[in-house]
Design an enzyme around this catalytic site. Structure first.
Site, PDB file in Angstrom:
ATOM      1  N   ASP A  47       0.840  -1.191   0.000  1.00  0.00           N
ATOM      2  CA  ASP A  47       0.000   0.000   0.000  1.00  0.00           C
ATOM      3  C   ASP A  47       0.880   1.247   0.000  1.00  0.00           C
ATOM      4  OD1 ASP A  47      -2.331  -1.478   0.070  1.00  0.00           O
ATOM      5  OD2 ASP A  47      -2.512  -1.408   2.256  1.00  0.00           O
ATOM      6  N   PRO A  48       0.399   2.343  -0.577  1.00  0.00           N
ATOM      7  CA  PRO A  48       1.214   3.565  -0.636  1.00  0.00           C
ATOM      8  C   PRO A  48       1.785   4.003   0.710  1.00  0.00           C
ATOM      9  CG  PRO A  48      -0.696   3.804  -2.051  1.00  0.00           C
ATOM     10  CD  PRO A  48      -0.872   2.500  -1.320  1.00  0.00           C
TER      11      PRO A  48
END
Length: 301
Positions: A47-48
């Site tokens: 995930d970012p």
């Protein structure tokens, strides 16, 4: 006829210690630019806002990506108790809250239900496809979506720390396709207090450790320089979970042409997937049958 992709014919693995705030695709693009590589890909999206191991394959190493994707991975993460969010992490909107706070003993007692073969519903804000569209796109558009539960192997899930009543730090080792956000969400529900992931770090993935990862600052500083190649790890490391066979020079020649090639006797069972090497370099991946490797992937050096 398509245009030939520009760049260097360079192969190997680069272990990146991904910082928060970047997508995995953005990191891959930066690595490809820094090495001026023709081809690059990663083994397992982060995930970012997550940090830690992002294993990036260059050139022929991209053919070994599935074996790292399928390998065990370990995460350390902090769960914020008392709040559920629509994204199951700290980036989302709070959709439910609770004043209940479980004891350490309650948390430890709840963890075994998430061990072994479990079924897990991915977060609505995830890259899972529904009728050809990403779930996160549908969720952002306000659509009420239902995601099917998926199988996941969880080898270990332990309590590492309890900094305060609102937070618990856990460490998990799991197989392919695990969503840590779902673990946090479901643990909060099981404890009757709600929960979401506040921060997440992948500490290792298959043979690759975060402590060995290159930072993006170093990558930027050394971009396009010959010294950067020294950070590359052999593509063979992507095959660490498969048995290795040694092939004869004649066998290697046949394998390179996509044909079955003779390999030296080993303990590999008939039909088992393995990889063949000559002088330590991977020639092909395939299935072992009666003294030969039948190739499914051939490495072009």
């Amino acid at each position: 006829m398509g245009r030939k992709r520009k760049g260097r014919d360079i192969s190997g693995w680069l272990v990146v210690d991904k910082p928060a705030g970047l997508t995995s695709t953005a990191v891959v693009n930066k690595v490809r630019w820094a090495f001026d590589a023709k081809k690059a890909g990663h083994a397992g999206t982060l995930d970012p806002e997550a940090t830690g191991v992002l294993a990036v394959a260059l050139g022929e190493a991209t053919k070994t990506v599935p074996y790292i994707t399928d390998a065990l991975k370990a995460y350390t993460f902090t769960v914020r108790l008392g709040q559920a969010t629509n994204t199951d992490d700290a980036e989302g909107e709070v959709i439910a809250s609770s004043d209940t706070r479980p004891s350490d003993e309650d948390i430890v007692a709840a963890l075994p239900q998430f061990l072994g073969d479990i079924m897990q519903v991915p977060p609505k804000f995830s890259a899972v496809k529904i009728d050809g569209q990403r779930a996160y796109k549908l969720a952002r558009d306000g659509e009420d979506i239902e995601l099917a539960a998926r199988p996941l192997w969880v080898e270990e899930l332990i309590l590492v720390d309890r900094p305060d009543a609102d937070h618990v730090v856990l460490e998990m080792t799991c197989g392919k396709g695990g969503y840590v956000r779902s673990i946090a969400r479901d643990l909060g529900a099981a404890l009757g207090c709600q929960g979401h992931v506040k921060c997440l770090r992948r500490i290792w993935s298959g043979p690759f450790d975060a402590e060995d990862g290159i930072s993006l600052e170093t990558l930027d500083e050394m971009a396009k320089s010959p010294d950067l190649d020294g950070y590359l790890r052999p593509l063979e490391e992507g095959l660490a979970d498969l048995p290795q066979l040694t092939c004869t020079p004649e066998g290697a020649a046949k394998l390179r042409n996509g044909n079955p090639g003779m390999v030296l006797a080993s303990d590999v069972e008939y039909g088992e997937e393995a990889w063949a090497s000559l002088d330590g370099l991977a020639i092909a991946v395939g299935h072992y049958k009666a003294g030969e490797l039948h190739p499914s992937r051939v490495f072009v050096r």
